[in-house]
Write a protein that holds these residues in place. Sequence first.
Motif, mmCIF file in Angstrom:
data_model
loop_
_atom_site.group_PDB
_atom_site.id
_atom_site.type_symbol
_atom_site.label_atom_id
_atom_site.label_comp_id
_atom_site.label_asym_id
_atom_site.label_seq_id
_atom_site.Cartn_x
_atom_site.Cartn_y
_atom_site.Cartn_z
ATOM 1 N N ASP A 98 43.440 -69.626 -60.334
ATOM 2 C CA ASP A 98 43.900 -68.699 -60.626
ATOM 3 C C ASP A 98 45.544 -68.475 -60.468
ATOM 4 O O ASP A 98 46.145 -67.527 -60.122
ATOM 5 C CB ASP A 98 43.495 -67.305 -60.582
ATOM 6 N N THR A 117 40.784 -67.577 -66.421
ATOM 7 C CA THR A 117 39.566 -66.660 -65.975
ATOM 8 C C THR A 117 39.651 -65.366 -66.376
ATOM 9 O O THR A 117 40.448 -64.963 -66.814
ATOM 10 C CB THR A 117 39.338 -67.090 -64.545
ATOM 11 N N ASP A 118 38.477 -64.523 -65.990
ATOM 12 C CA ASP A 118 38.506 -63.287 -66.204
ATOM 13 C C ASP A 118 39.588 -62.410 -65.399
ATOM 14 O O ASP A 118 40.188 -61.307 -65.929
ATOM 15 C CB ASP A 118 37.030 -62.837 -66.111
ATOM 16 N N ARG A 125 42.704 -62.571 -67.277
ATOM 17 C CA ARG A 125 42.580 -61.861 -68.524
ATOM 18 C C ARG A 125 43.046 -60.383 -68.160
ATOM 19 O O ARG A 125 43.795 -59.675 -68.893
ATOM 20 C CB ARG A 125 41.263 -61.957 -69.270
ATOM 21 N N ALA A 126 42.235 -60.138 -66.952
ATOM 22 C CA ALA A 126 42.481 -58.495 -66.523
ATOM 23 C C ALA A 126 43.900 -58.364 -66.184
ATOM 24 O O ALA A 126 44.450 -57.468 -66.330
ATOM 25 C CB ALA A 126 41.386 -58.196 -65.371
#
Length: 305
Positions: free
Chosen positions: A171, A292-293, A296-297
Amino acid sequence: MITAKRHTPARIFASFAVAASALVLVSAPASAADDRVVTRVSAAGRAAALAHWTPERMRQWVGDDSLPPAEKIGQEWPGPVPAGVGRLFFTAEPGVDESCTATVVPSATHDVALTAGHCVNGGLDRFDNPIRIVNVVFVPGYDHGKAPHGVFPVRAFAWPSTYSGPTSGTDDDAVIALDPVDGRHVADVAGTQDVSFDRPPSPVDTAVLGYPVSQAAGGEALFSCVRPATLEANSVTTTWNTDCDLAGGSSGGPWLRGFDPATGRGTIFSVTSRGTMTEDGVTTDLSGAAFTDPVRALYELAWEL
C-alpha cells in the motif's frame, strides 16, 4: 523506493516517516471508517514551501555528475505532458531537497493528486528519529523549468494506515490535496487521469510515466516506458513489475493501462513504488503496489482533506 535526492543518485528502500512539527500536524487514524494517516500543512508552511521552491532550486540537479546514467528503455516524452501528470517537490529535513512524480485524479474538490506513500512519509533516520517532510509543492505539466499551470502548495497529504513506511512495499500510495492557485483548481487547469481499482489481467500493457533525476535530463523532463507489467504475489506483498529503467524521481508516477499516446490519457492501476539499482546506479526494474481496499478508501475520502 525511488526518489530524487541531491548529490545522491537515488534512495532505494530507505527508511523514512513523517512526524509532527511547527509547520505540519500529523493525526493517526480516527476509526476503522477513516483508516488513514493525515498530515495537514499550516498556511505558514504552505507559504514557506512556495518561497523555497524557486525556479532555480527546482533545476538544482541539472548537470550533477553524480546522477545515475541516462535511461536506455525509458525515453523522454515527445509532446506536451499528459493530463494531470507533474513533478512533486519536497524537503526531507534536515534540509535535503527531493522530488517525486504525482498525477491529478478525479475528485469532488478538483484538487487531489495521487503519488507514492514514501514520497510524503519520511520514515526514520539512522538514529530512529522521525524525518519530517516539508516544503511540499506540486507542479503539473512541469517541463524543463516551466510550470505551465502554476505551482500548487500542498495543504494536506495522507496514506493508508496499512502502509508502514518506506521499508514496506504494501500500500505504498498517498493522496495530496492542493490549494487553488489564483482561484483555479488543479484539475480544472491541468486535467486528470482516470483511476481504477479493478485489477486488470496479468500481464497488462502499461505506460509508466515519471520524472527521473538521471543524467538524461536531471528531472527536467517527463520520461515514459511502454512495457508489459506482470502481477507477482507472495505472503507479504502483491506488486506489479516491469523492466522499466526510470531512475530516482519517478516514484509516484502513474502506471496507465489503455493509454492512448495521441490523447495522453489512460487509467491508473498502480504507481511507481520501488526499484532495483546496480552498483553503477542503473535501474534494472520497477514495481508498483497493487491497489487494495484500504487504498480505495483513501482515495474515496481524499476530498475531505
